[in-house]
Design an enzyme around this catalytic site. Structure first.
Site, short mmCIF file in Angstrom:
data_model
loop_
_atom_site.label_atom_id
_atom_site.label_comp_id
_atom_site.label_asym_id
_atom_site.label_seq_id
_atom_site.Cartn_x
_atom_site.Cartn_y
_atom_site.Cartn_z
N GLN A 164 0.86 -1.20 0.00
CA GLN A 164 0.00 0.00 0.00
C GLN A 164 0.89 1.25 0.00
OE1 GLN A 164 -2.71 0.40 3.34
NE2 GLN A 164 -3.86 2.06 2.34
N HIS A 174 -8.48 1.66 -0.96
CA HIS A 174 -8.89 1.60 -2.37
C HIS A 174 -8.82 0.17 -2.87
CE1 HIS A 174 -4.59 2.49 -2.12
NE2 HIS A 174 -4.45 1.72 -3.18
P1 5GP Z 1 -1.43 1.03 -3.65
O1 5GP Z 1 0.00 0.70 -3.98
O2 5GP Z 1 -1.52 1.99 -2.48
O3 5GP Z 1 -2.31 -0.16 -3.48
O4 5GP Z 1 -1.97 1.75 -4.94
C1 5GP Z 1 -1.89 3.12 -5.17
C2 5GP Z 1 -2.20 3.34 -6.62
O5 5GP Z 1 -2.62 4.68 -6.77
C3 5GP Z 1 -1.02 3.13 -7.56
O6 5GP Z 1 -1.39 2.15 -8.53
C4 5GP Z 1 -0.78 4.50 -8.18
O7 5GP Z 1 -0.45 4.43 -9.54
C5 5GP Z 1 -2.12 5.19 -7.97
N1 5GP Z 1 -2.06 6.63 -7.74
C6 5GP Z 1 -1.30 7.27 -6.82
N2 5GP Z 1 -1.54 8.60 -6.85
C7 5GP Z 1 -2.48 8.79 -7.81
C8 5GP Z 1 -3.13 9.96 -8.31
O8 5GP Z 1 -2.90 11.08 -7.89
N3 5GP Z 1 -4.03 9.76 -9.31
C9 5GP Z 1 -4.31 8.52 -9.82
N4 5GP Z 1 -5.22 8.46 -10.79
N5 5GP Z 1 -3.72 7.40 -9.37
C10 5GP Z 1 -2.81 7.53 -8.37
#
Ligand code: 5GP
Ligand code: ZN
Length: 136
Positions: free
Chosen positions: A95, A101
């Site tokens: 994360q 999310h």
């Molecule tokens: P995690 O690694 O926390 O499960 O996923 C975070 C996701 O959010 C990543 O796939 C990254 O590309 C996406 N992400 C991070 N910041 C933003 C943003 O400002 N806008 C969008 N559309 N995606 C984001």
């Protein structure tokens, strides 16, 4: 509640523009800016929760149903061959944004992506021990 310094709170509540593919009173789904594959979507609750453990049960239940509906739409409209639904909690689990999310990732034959883990090889005794630990 929204959290002031949380980028996903701002995106979910429309304070920062996004490529929105779904919205209702409680959720917004947006295209991930670093997609694993075409159509990679993030489902965000409008209320802040750091992770799944902070998410109210009612929101959690709704989230999976909506993720399923969005997944179906992505597969149908983009002609995907499969779908991953992924949800990370905690840095060690991958994360990077500390606002709950769900990743909804259409998959395509030959997309060359790898979403997974290296399988372990526990003995049946080790598996039994883990099972006992969980159920104790
Ligand atoms: P995690 O690694 O926390 O499960 O996923 C975070 C996701 O959010 C990543 O796939 C990254 O590309 C996406 N992400 C991070 N910041 C933003 C943003 O400002 N806008 C969008 N559309 N995606 C984001
Ligand atoms: Zn937030």
């Amino acid at each position: 509640m929204k959290k002031d310094d949380c980028i996903f709170c701002k995106i979910a509540n429309g304070e920062i523009p996004s490529n929105t593919v779904y919205e209702d009173d409680d959720f917004r789904a947006i295209l991930d800016m670093g997609p694993a594959a075409k159509g990679h979507t993030l489902l965000l609750p409008k209320q802040h929760a750091d992770n799944i453990f902070e998410l109210p049960d009612e929101t959690a239940a709704k989230a999976l149903v909506i993720a399923k509906q969005i997944g179906k739409k992505l597969v149908d409209k983009l002609g995907a061959d499969g779908l991953n639904i992924v949800q990370n909690n905690g840095e060690v689990a991958g994360q990077t944004v500390m606002h709950f999310h769900i990743h909804i990732i259409p998959r395509y034959n030959n997309d060359n992506q790898k979403i997974g883990w290296v399988p372990g090889k526990p003995s049946s005794e080790e598996l039994l021990e883990v099972c006992k630990q969980i159920n104790a």
